[in-house]
Design an enzyme around this catalytic site. Structure first.
Site, PDB file in Angstrom:
ATOM      1  N   CYS A   1      42.778  44.709  43.865  1.00 41.90           N
ATOM      2  CA  CYS A   1      43.901  45.634  44.006  1.00 41.90           C
ATOM      3  C   CYS A   1      44.521  45.994  42.655  1.00 41.90           C
ATOM      4  O   CYS A   1      44.484  45.206  41.719  1.00 41.90           O
ATOM      5  CB  CYS A   1      44.980  45.003  44.863  1.00 41.90           C
ATOM      6  SG  CYS A   1      44.399  44.493  46.471  1.00 41.90           S
TER       7      CYS A   1
ATOM      8  N   GLU B   1      23.694  42.539  42.563  1.00 45.86           N
ATOM      9  CA  GLU B   1      25.034  43.101  42.495  1.00 45.86           C
ATOM     10  C   GLU B   1      25.029  44.637  42.544  1.00 45.86           C
ATOM     11  O   GLU B   1      25.841  45.237  43.245  1.00 45.86           O
ATOM     12  CB  GLU B   1      25.630  42.619  41.165  1.00 45.86           C
ATOM     13  CG  GLU B   1      27.073  42.882  40.946  1.00 45.86           C
ATOM     14  CD  GLU B   1      27.567  42.233  39.652  1.00 45.86           C
ATOM     15  OE1 GLU B   1      26.762  41.971  38.738  1.00 45.86           O
ATOM     16  OE2 GLU B   1      28.767  42.009  39.559  1.00 45.86           O
TER      17      GLU B   1
ATOM     18  N   LYS C   1      22.552  40.406  38.378  1.00 49.43           N
ATOM     19  CA  LYS C   1      22.703  41.838  38.065  1.00 49.43           C
ATOM     20  C   LYS C   1      21.969  42.681  39.098  1.00 49.43           C
ATOM     21  O   LYS C   1      22.487  43.674  39.583  1.00 49.43           O
ATOM     22  CB  LYS C   1      22.147  42.181  36.674  1.00 49.43           C
ATOM     23  CG  LYS C   1      22.932  41.756  35.483  1.00 49.43           C
ATOM     24  CD  LYS C   1      24.218  42.508  35.250  1.00 49.43           C
ATOM     25  CE  LYS C   1      25.376  41.805  35.914  1.00 49.43           C
ATOM     26  NZ  LYS C   1      26.041  40.818  35.133  1.00 49.43           N
TER      27      LYS C   1
ATOM     28  N   LYS D   1      36.262  44.162  39.909  1.00 50.11           N
ATOM     29  CA  LYS D   1      36.041  43.812  38.506  1.00 50.11           C
ATOM     30  C   LYS D   1      36.726  42.496  38.146  1.00 50.11           C
ATOM     31  O   LYS D   1      36.122  41.610  37.577  1.00 50.11           O
ATOM     32  CB  LYS D   1      36.542  44.948  37.612  1.00 50.11           C
ATOM     33  CG  LYS D   1      36.314  44.706  36.120  1.00 50.11           C
ATOM     34  CD  LYS D   1      34.833  44.634  35.803  1.00 50.11           C
ATOM     35  CE  LYS D   1      34.553  44.275  34.360  1.00 50.11           C
ATOM     36  NZ  LYS D   1      33.166  43.781  34.213  1.00 50.11           N
TER      37      LYS D   1
ATOM     38  N   TRP E   1      41.940  46.461  47.693  1.00 46.14           N
ATOM     39  CA  TRP E   1      40.648  45.830  47.927  1.00 46.14           C
ATOM     40  C   TRP E   1      40.898  44.824  49.050  1.00 46.14           C
ATOM     41  O   TRP E   1      41.631  43.847  48.865  1.00 46.14           O
ATOM     42  CB  TRP E   1      40.185  45.133  46.640  1.00 46.14           C
ATOM     43  CG  TRP E   1      38.820  44.538  46.702  1.00 46.14           C
ATOM     44  CD1 TRP E   1      37.636  45.191  46.541  1.00 46.14           C
ATOM     45  CD2 TRP E   1      38.485  43.155  46.895  1.00 46.14           C
ATOM     46  NE1 TRP E   1      36.590  44.310  46.637  1.00 46.14           N
ATOM     47  CE2 TRP E   1      37.077  43.053  46.852  1.00 46.14           C
ATOM     48  CE3 TRP E   1      39.224  41.987  47.108  1.00 46.14           C
ATOM     49  CZ2 TRP E   1      36.405  41.848  47.009  1.00 46.14           C
ATOM     50  CZ3 TRP E   1      38.552  40.788  47.269  1.00 46.14           C
ATOM     51  CH2 TRP E   1      37.155  40.728  47.215  1.00 46.14           C
TER      52      TRP E   1
ATOM     53  N   ARG F   1      38.398  48.532  38.839  1.00 44.26           N
ATOM     54  CA  ARG F   1      38.628  47.178  39.350  1.00 44.26           C
ATOM     55  C   ARG F   1      37.986  46.984  40.720  1.00 44.26           C
ATOM     56  O   ARG F   1      37.822  45.862  41.173  1.00 44.26           O
ATOM     57  CB  ARG F   1      40.133  46.910  39.468  1.00 44.26           C
ATOM     58  CG  ARG F   1      40.838  46.858  38.129  1.00 44.26           C
ATOM     59  CD  ARG F   1      42.342  46.961  38.307  1.00 44.26           C
ATOM     60  NE  ARG F   1      42.899  45.780  38.942  1.00 44.26           N
ATOM     61  CZ  ARG F   1      43.542  44.819  38.287  1.00 44.26           C
ATOM     62  NH1 ARG F   1      43.709  44.912  36.997  1.00 44.26           N
ATOM     63  NH2 ARG F   1      44.028  43.774  38.919  1.00 44.26           N
TER      64      ARG F   1
ATOM     65  N   ASN G   1      49.697  42.930  45.062  1.00 43.64           N
ATOM     66  CA  ASN G   1      48.394  42.315  44.762  1.00 43.64           C
ATOM     67  C   ASN G   1      48.549  40.809  44.981  1.00 43.64           C
ATOM     68  O   ASN G   1      49.591  40.249  44.642  1.00 43.64           O
ATOM     69  CB  ASN G   1      48.010  42.503  43.285  1.00 43.64           C
ATOM     70  CG  ASN G   1      47.699  43.938  42.949  1.00 43.64           C
ATOM     71  OD1 ASN G   1      47.642  44.788  43.838  1.00 43.64           O
ATOM     72  ND2 ASN G   1      47.495  44.203  41.676  1.00 43.64           N
ATOM     73  N   GLY G   2      47.502  40.171  45.465  1.00 42.82           N
ATOM     74  CA  GLY G   2      47.565  38.720  45.663  1.00 42.82           C
ATOM     75  C   GLY G   2      47.399  38.367  47.126  1.00 42.82           C
ATOM     76  O   GLY G   2      47.006  39.214  47.940  1.00 42.82           O
TER      77      GLY G   2
ATOM     78  N   HIS H   1       8.229  23.399  44.684  1.00 40.66           N
ATOM     79  CA  HIS H   1       9.027  22.552  45.577  1.00 40.66           C
ATOM     80  C   HIS H   1       9.665  23.351  46.712  1.00 40.66           C
ATOM     81  O   HIS H   1      10.586  22.859  47.366  1.00 40.66           O
ATOM     82  CB  HIS H   1      10.089  21.803  44.766  1.00 40.66           C
ATOM     83  CG  HIS H   1       9.513  20.897  43.728  1.00 40.66           C
ATOM     84  ND1 HIS H   1       8.836  19.741  44.044  1.00 40.66           N
ATOM     85  CD2 HIS H   1       9.458  21.006  42.378  1.00 40.66           C
ATOM     86  CE1 HIS H   1       8.405  19.167  42.933  1.00 40.66           C
ATOM     87  NE2 HIS H   1       8.767  19.916  41.901  1.00 40.66           N
TER      88      HIS H   1
ATOM     89  N   GLU I   1      21.150  35.222  35.589  1.00 40.02           N
ATOM     90  CA  GLU I   1      21.965  36.399  35.285  1.00 40.02           C
ATOM     91  C   GLU I   1      21.205  37.680  35.666  1.00 40.02           C
ATOM     92  O   GLU I   1      21.793  38.616  36.213  1.00 40.02           O
ATOM     93  CB  GLU I   1      22.349  36.370  33.795  1.00 40.02           C
ATOM     94  CG  GLU I   1      23.094  37.570  33.279  1.00 40.02           C
ATOM     95  CD  GLU I   1      24.406  37.881  34.004  1.00 40.02           C
ATOM     96  OE1 GLU I   1      24.870  37.061  34.801  1.00 40.02           O
ATOM     97  OE2 GLU I   1      24.932  38.988  33.785  1.00 40.02           O
TER      98      GLU I   1
HETATM   99  C1  AGP Z   1      29.371  39.888  36.970  1.00 39.56           C
HETATM  100  O1  AGP Z   1      28.567  40.985  36.870  1.00 39.56           O
HETATM  101  C2  AGP Z   1      30.406  39.894  37.997  1.00 39.56           C
HETATM  102  N1  AGP Z   1      31.122  41.081  38.098  1.00 39.56           N
HETATM  103  C3  AGP Z   1      31.179  38.607  38.199  1.00 39.56           C
HETATM  104  O2  AGP Z   1      30.260  37.610  38.483  1.00 39.56           O
HETATM  105  C4  AGP Z   1      32.137  38.136  37.077  1.00 39.56           C
HETATM  106  O3  AGP Z   1      31.403  37.692  35.986  1.00 39.56           O
HETATM  107  C5  AGP Z   1      33.022  37.014  37.649  1.00 39.56           C
HETATM  108  O4  AGP Z   1      33.803  37.525  38.690  1.00 39.56           O
HETATM  109  C6  AGP Z   1      33.898  36.384  36.605  1.00 39.56           C
HETATM  110  O5  AGP Z   1      34.777  37.295  36.041  1.00 39.56           O
HETATM  111  P1  AGP Z   1      35.539  36.983  34.698  1.00 39.56           P
HETATM  112  O6  AGP Z   1      34.508  36.852  33.623  1.00 39.56           O
HETATM  113  O7  AGP Z   1      36.436  38.166  34.487  1.00 39.56           O
HETATM  114  O8  AGP Z   1      36.292  35.712  34.886  1.00 39.56           O
END
Ligand code: AGP
Length: 609
Positions: free
Chosen positions: A2, A489, A486, A604, A74, A27, A99-100, A505, A482
């Site tokens: 949010c 995501e 990616k 974000k 969000w 965000r 927000n929260g 395994h 990673e």
């Molecule tokens: C990565 O592509 C993501 N958007 C997500 O995993 C992100 O790295 C994670 O939410 C942590 O965010 P931060 O680095 O702002 O703490």
């Protein structure tokens, strides 16, 4: 996640609110809305989907006002629909955005319903609006009703409120969710993120937890929860408008991938001198704090967690310090044994990730050693809560998928390793070699970026895939993780990463001629072992896509694509091998036509638990 924007000015604030909402889009959100005061009336527009939908509604019936609040939502409590979009009203004289998460919202809702309040949404936020109204009815003034309501809330919030009862005042409060006041000339603004204010002011005040603020056109009052005035320092935000523009690029993610050579240069600036990493780069008292530590505890989420996993290999092998890496959301509830000699390293692009902040607080409560934040957002909550700070100077990262923040985190962690290793006997010669490799990073990343076109072609082979396996060994296993993150995501292809030795395994059962297997295979001690693991895939008809220094990797395989990286210095190879994996996921997502910068369901900065 949010976003909040608010304004009180002598001019019409609606265009400012809309512009701010657009700047908060990165965000992640699923609906938006704004409320203004017109004469003695609250007015509101809300829409599901992109901000353009809200704009379209405003075109049909425009709003104009000198005070207003707006929000991108969000969904946490309740579906993404118009009724749940903020602002929420109570009896047409209280409007709030939030927000929260209000943890005791069900209990508050029940009591308010018994008191005759009708709810029009499923959100936790609506209880705040009614709660304020309830206190007004008990005879309190607006400020007192706001305070009394906050006192009843359990959970986290950044809240903004307006009311026709005081049509020239915008009230706000912060606990656990970021909130910033923007100072203009004869006008004040409010936002959950400095990016939202970029077009109106650079003068900002970062509110602290427990702060309550009242903004009027020409006056600002900040108090604590007991109503006592508090002083907060004004800062000049360094965010540049063009740093958050897409320019010639199709997506922010693409821009951010290609910005990595510069992000590395900026992160290195002033941190290396005469072939040595400067300890003072971590803060004036870094030397004293580092001298006492005997272990490292890294805590982070998502991509930042992967950076921590890479660092463990560096820290244990070079600095000879035991290093544990843990996902923040697990750490905070695990009841870990405190180690007062452990340096707590938190990694975060945003510096506002709720789980990471809570885990850091937990280390303090339990009695761990000093804390170091490696973070990309100055003045973020994480930075302010840490003893030491090393900023990654990656510049604003707008794409939800983290790219340049990750590689600059890795660089920062390598610099940390060098500083810690020097204290534990690393020779000047070894340090010099590492620093030379570090300084070659921008050039080597540029070279990797020239693989763009061949990776674009390769991506075509993934368009019809539903699954993918990523393999790596040793320090490149987290890089495989990673790469998998990616891909899933932004392209929504299910992807898993395994240390290649673990295939036999279990995961080998998944391999058939429809399964793409992506391997990170640099020329290191484990390359031969990795090759044998890839043979296991080959024997089951799996399609291999291998990132390796040399095409000789091809020999002995039936279906294999080798993407040649050329020779890469071993110490920086995790950073270098990240680049082609980012490009791969980007191009696969392009082909699949997904929303690259704002993938579905994601945000974000994850500012809620
Ligand atoms: C990565 O592509 C993501 N958007 C997500 O995993 C992100 O790295 C994670 O939410 C942590 O965010 P931060 O680095 O702002 O703490």
């Amino acid at each position: 996640m949010c976003g909040i924007i608010g304004a009180v000015a002598v001019r019409d604030v609606v265009p400012i609110l809309i512009e701010g909402l657009k700047r908060l889009e990165y965000r992640g959100y699923d609906s938006s809305g704004l409320a203004t005061i017109n004469g003695e009336q609250l007015e509101r527009k809300r829409a599901v989907g992109k901000i353009s939908k809200l704009e379209a509604k405003l075109k049909k019936k425009s709003l104009s006002s000198k005070i207003g609040i707006a929000h991108t939502r969000w969904a946490t409590h309740g579906k993404a629909n118009q009724a749940n979009a903020h602002p929420h009203f109570s009896k047409d004289n209280i409007a709030v955005v939030h927000n929260g998460i209000i943890e005791n919202h069900s209990k508050l809702r029940e009591t308010l319903e018994k008191a005759g309040y009708e709810f029009s949404s499923d959100t936790d936020t609506e209880v705040i609006a009614h709660q304020i109204h309830y206190h007004l009815k008990q005879g309190k003034n607006l400020y007192a009703a706001f305070l009394a309501s906050l006192a009843m809330i359990e959970g986290t919030y950044a809240i903004a409120m307006i009311s026709p009862l005081m049509p020239d005042s915008l009230f706000a409060a912060r606990r656990g969710s970021p909130l910033i006041v923007g100072i203009g000339v004869g006008e004040y603004f409010l936002a959950s993120d400095a990016a939202a204010l970029i077009s109106v002011t650079q003068r900002v005040i970062y509110l602290e937890d427990g702060d309550i603020v009242e903004l009027q056109r020409d006056n600002m009052t900040i108090t604590d929860m007991a109503g006592n005035p508090v002083e907060r320092i004004e800062h000049i935000s360094k965010l540049q408008a063009d740093a958050v523009e897409r320019g010639e690029y199709r997506h922010y993610m693409q821009k951010e991938i290609f910005e990595q050579p510069q992000a590395i240069i900026d992160t290195l600036e002033g941190r290396i001198h005469n072939g040595r990493v400067l300890e003072a780069a971590f803060g004036p008292n870094a030397g004293e704090l580092f001298s006492k530590i005997e272990a490292v505890q890294i805590i982070a989420c998502g991509t930042s967690y992967h950076a921590g996993m890479v660092a463990r290999y560096w820290i244990e092998s070079l600095a000879k310090l035991p290093c544990t890496v843990e996902i923040a959301s697990e750490f905070r509830y695990r009841k870990p044994l405190p180690n007062p000699k452990a340096l707590v390293v938190t990694l975060s692009q945003s510096g506002e990730t709720a789980d990471t902040l809570a885990a850091l607080a937990e280390t303090k409560r339990l009695g761990f050693g000093p804390s170091l934040a490696i973070c990309n957002v100055p003045e973020s909550s994480l930075v302010r809560a840490s003893d030491l700070v090393l900023m990654t100077h990656a510049g604003p990262e707008i794409g939800v998928a983290s790219t340049k923040a990750f590689t600059t985190q890795l660089l920062s962690l390598l610099m940390l390793t060098v500083v810690l290793a020097r204290r534990r006997g690393m020779t000047a010669e070894t340090e010099n070699q590492i620093v030379t490799a570090i300084q070659s990073l921008p050039r080597q990343i540029e070279k990797m970026l020239t693989l763009n076109d061949s990776i674009e072609k390769l991506a075509e082979q993934f368009a019809d895939k539903h699954n993918a396996l990523f393999l790596g060994r040793g320090i490149h296993y987290p890089i495989a993780m990673e790469g998998a993150l990616k891909l899933k995501e932004i392209s929504y292809i299910h992807a898993e990463a395994y240390p290649a030795g673990e295939l036999k395994h279990g995961p080998l059962a998944l391999v058939d001629d429809k399964m793409p297997v992506i391997a990170v295979a640099p020329n290191d001690d484990l390359q031969e072992k990795l090759k044998s693991n890839l043979q296991e895939v080959n024997a089951r008809g799996g399609q291999l896509f291998v990132f390796a220094n040399h095409s000789s990797m091809k020999q002995g395989f039936d279906y294999i694509n080798v993407i040649e990286t050329g020779e890469v210095d071993e110490i920086i190879s995790p950073i270098i091998y990240t680049i082609p994996l980012q490009l791969l996921s980007y191009h696969v997502a392009l082909i699949k036509g997904t929303d690259v910068d704002q993938p579905r369901n994601l945000a974000k900065a994850v500012t809620v638990e």
